[in-house]
Enzyme design. Structure first.
Site, short mmCIF file in Angstrom:
data_model
loop_
_atom_site.label_atom_id
_atom_site.label_comp_id
_atom_site.label_asym_id
_atom_site.label_seq_id
_atom_site.Cartn_x
_atom_site.Cartn_y
_atom_site.Cartn_z
N ASP A 1 35.30 34.56 -45.29
CA ASP A 1 36.58 33.87 -45.22
C ASP A 1 36.31 32.37 -45.33
O ASP A 1 35.26 31.88 -44.91
CB ASP A 1 37.26 34.21 -43.90
CG ASP A 1 38.70 33.74 -43.83
OD1 ASP A 1 39.16 33.11 -44.79
OD2 ASP A 1 39.35 34.00 -42.80
N SER A 2 37.27 31.63 -45.88
CA SER A 2 37.04 30.21 -46.18
C SER A 2 36.91 29.34 -44.94
O SER A 2 36.39 28.24 -45.00
CB SER A 2 38.18 29.66 -47.03
OG SER A 2 39.37 29.56 -46.27
N GLY A 3 37.42 29.83 -43.80
CA GLY A 3 37.39 29.02 -42.59
C GLY A 3 38.63 28.21 -42.35
O GLY A 3 38.78 27.58 -41.30
N GLY A 4 39.55 28.21 -43.31
CA GLY A 4 40.77 27.43 -43.14
C GLY A 4 41.60 27.86 -41.95
O GLY A 4 42.13 27.03 -41.21
N PHE A 5 41.70 29.17 -41.72
CA PHE A 5 42.47 29.67 -40.59
C PHE A 5 41.84 29.24 -39.27
O PHE A 5 42.54 28.84 -38.34
CB PHE A 5 42.59 31.20 -40.65
CG PHE A 5 43.24 31.79 -39.42
CD1 PHE A 5 44.61 31.74 -39.26
CD2 PHE A 5 42.48 32.38 -38.42
CE1 PHE A 5 45.22 32.27 -38.13
CE2 PHE A 5 43.07 32.91 -37.29
CZ PHE A 5 44.45 32.85 -37.14
N ASP B 1 42.83 27.51 -48.39
CA ASP B 1 44.28 27.55 -48.59
C ASP B 1 44.95 26.82 -47.44
O ASP B 1 44.34 26.55 -46.41
CB ASP B 1 44.79 28.99 -48.70
CG ASP B 1 44.48 29.81 -47.44
OD1 ASP B 1 43.47 29.51 -46.77
OD2 ASP B 1 45.23 30.74 -47.13
N GLN C 1 50.09 32.62 -50.51
CA GLN C 1 50.82 32.24 -49.31
C GLN C 1 52.33 32.33 -49.58
O GLN C 1 52.76 32.80 -50.62
CB GLN C 1 50.41 30.83 -48.87
CG GLN C 1 49.01 30.73 -48.30
CD GLN C 1 48.86 31.43 -46.96
OE1 GLN C 1 49.84 31.78 -46.30
NE2 GLN C 1 47.62 31.65 -46.56
N GLY D 1 48.46 34.76 -44.62
CA GLY D 1 49.61 34.24 -43.90
C GLY D 1 50.53 35.28 -43.32
O GLY D 1 51.69 34.99 -43.03
N ASP E 1 40.77 43.67 -43.33
CA ASP E 1 39.87 43.31 -42.24
C ASP E 1 40.70 43.02 -41.01
O ASP E 1 41.87 42.65 -41.12
CB ASP E 1 39.04 42.07 -42.59
CG ASP E 1 39.83 40.78 -42.39
OD1 ASP E 1 39.70 40.15 -41.32
OD2 ASP E 1 40.63 40.43 -43.28
N CYS F 1 36.93 63.72 -33.78
CA CYS F 1 36.02 62.68 -34.25
C CYS F 1 34.57 63.17 -34.21
O CYS F 1 34.16 63.83 -33.24
CB CYS F 1 36.17 61.42 -33.39
SG CYS F 1 35.12 60.05 -33.89
N CYS G 1 31.97 60.91 -34.59
CA CYS G 1 31.15 59.70 -34.49
C CYS G 1 30.00 59.91 -33.52
O CYS G 1 29.96 60.88 -32.75
CB CYS G 1 32.00 58.50 -34.06
SG CYS G 1 32.39 58.43 -32.30
N CYS H 1 31.33 60.23 -29.84
CA CYS H 1 32.08 61.46 -29.52
C CYS H 1 31.18 62.69 -29.53
O CYS H 1 31.44 63.66 -28.81
CB CYS H 1 33.24 61.63 -30.48
SG CYS H 1 34.63 60.51 -30.15
N HIS I 1 32.67 53.89 -31.85
CA HIS I 1 33.77 54.85 -32.03
C HIS I 1 34.94 54.23 -32.78
O HIS I 1 35.45 54.81 -33.75
CB HIS I 1 34.27 55.38 -30.68
CG HIS I 1 35.56 56.13 -30.83
ND1 HIS I 1 35.63 57.42 -31.30
CD2 HIS I 1 36.85 55.72 -30.63
CE1 HIS I 1 36.90 57.80 -31.39
NE2 HIS I 1 37.66 56.79 -30.99
#
Length: 373
Positions: free
Chosen positions: A90-94, A144, A193, A220, A270, A308, A310, A313, A339
């Site tokens: 991620d660009s890091g803007g957030f 952005d 956006q 956004g 994500d 499940c 996993c 479990c 899990h």
């Protein structure tokens, strides 16, 4: 990077993305490894136990600590972390926007102070590409201008104008770097956006998707708006995104959000929810969420989810997980995180299988039917 669309069921899509480091089958959920580590797990867990095809790391955090140049000296994220498959950064803007004590979006970038030591920094479209070049991620996101919702029409208009201008600067710089033999195995996505305003989303998507990007993200959203507003915005925006490139919905979300947005044509997701919720005692199951802190689980010898398979479990019971949580035993965090991520990754595999067999509508109905029992 190559993107091959294999099947559609309604608007839901199954595709394959090939990067320099892995083959990614979509729909795909990307576990969040913000600082180059998925909390409570190591890279053996990610690769061998969970089979994750791609992990998200964050430019802002890696830039501040340990520093992108240090990562570059270690051979990039893949060597630094020993995870051999794909990374998206991620660009890091957030993060600059949300974590900084002082964050000021300006015409040519974002000024912010570190949440670690208060030092002042400035991200420009070119700088975040240079940082991600050092990190060596397979997919980098551009800078952005994110705005919190609700926002005025004037502020959203300014956001998409800046985002488009920064996107033009970013792609020009990125392609010029590739022409010099730099970041040739990396790919770049733009971020649409526009809040929940359909006219602004149309404008932003139309302008950005006309540029030479490898994929496109919807940003956004999942920032406080109603779920249906998010779904409606995604459904509207996707129609302006190219069908032959990946579509990524950033920071989303719950299992229901994933199922709904796959249905609207999104390929990539994500969110910190499965890992964060695991640490807080909330576990995802085929039948909905459970809170392992609850008294009713103290003597429950069933697995977290009877459906499940996993690692957790197959070996441990709800009563044991409850005991570990109450005892503040560190082992709990690993078992619960394994899990929850297994649940998310398996849900994506099941959605893909349903799309390939053209029965996504039935799969979606079955998903919700289990949750109403």
């Amino acid at each position: 990077m190559t993107f091959t669309l294999e099947a559609q069921s309604g608007k839901a899509r199954a595709a394959t993305i090939k990067t320099a480091h892995s083959t990614i089958q979509t729909p795909v959920f990307m576990p969040v490894g913000t600082v180059g580590s998925v909390k409570a797990l190591d890279m053996y867990d990610m690769e061998e136990i969970l089979g994750a095809q791609i992990i998200l790391a964050n430019t802002y955090h890696m830039y501040l600590r340990p520093g992108d140049e240090n990562v570059a000296q270690s051979g990039g994220l893949h060597s630094f972390t020993t995870y051999p498959k794909s990374f998206l950064t991620d660009s890091g803007g957030f993060q600059a926007f949300s974590l900084s004590n002082i964050s000021k979006p300006k015409e040519n970038g974002i000024e912010f102070r570190s949440h670690i030591d208060g030092s002042k920094h400035f991200f420009t479209p070119e700088k975040v590409i240079d940082i991600q070049t050092n990190l060596g991620s397979d997919i980098m996101m551009i800078l952005d201008d994110l705005v919190a919702l609700p926002a005025t029409q004037e502020r959203i208009k300014l956001s998409i104008e800046r985002t488009t201008r920064w996107a033009e600067e970013s792609i020009s710089y990125f392609r010029s770097q590739q022409a010099k033999g730099i970041c040739t195995e990396q790919n770049i996505f733009a971020i649409i956006q526009g809040g929940t305003d359909k006219a602004f989303r149309t404008k932003s998507a139309s302008e950005l998707c006309a540029l030479d990007y490898d994929g496109f993200a919807i940003g956004g959203l999942s920032v406080g708006e109603a779920n249906q507003d998010m779904y409606d915005t995604v459904e509207h925006t996707v129609q302006y995104m190219p069908g032959d490139k990946p579509r990524y919905l950033m920071g989303v979300g719950t299992p229901e959000d994933l199922i709904e947005n796959i249905d609207r044509g999104v390929d990539m997701f994500d969110c910190v929810m499965p890992t964060r919720n695991a640490r807080n005692g909330t576990l995802f199951t085929s039948f909905g969420k459970i809170n392992i802190r609850g008294a009713r689980f103290a003597n429950d010898t069933a697995p977290i989810d009877p459906e499940c398979d996993c690692y957790t479990c197959k070996r441990y019971t709800r009563t044991y997980l409850t005991h570990l949580f109450r005892a503040k035993e560190l082992t709990y965090f690993r078992l619960a995180t394994l899990h929850n991520l297994h649940y998310y990754l398996t849900l994506m595999k099941q959605a893909r299988e349903a799309i390939l067999s053209d029965r996504y509508a039935e799969f979606k109905e079955e998903f919700y039917a289990k949750r109403t029992k």
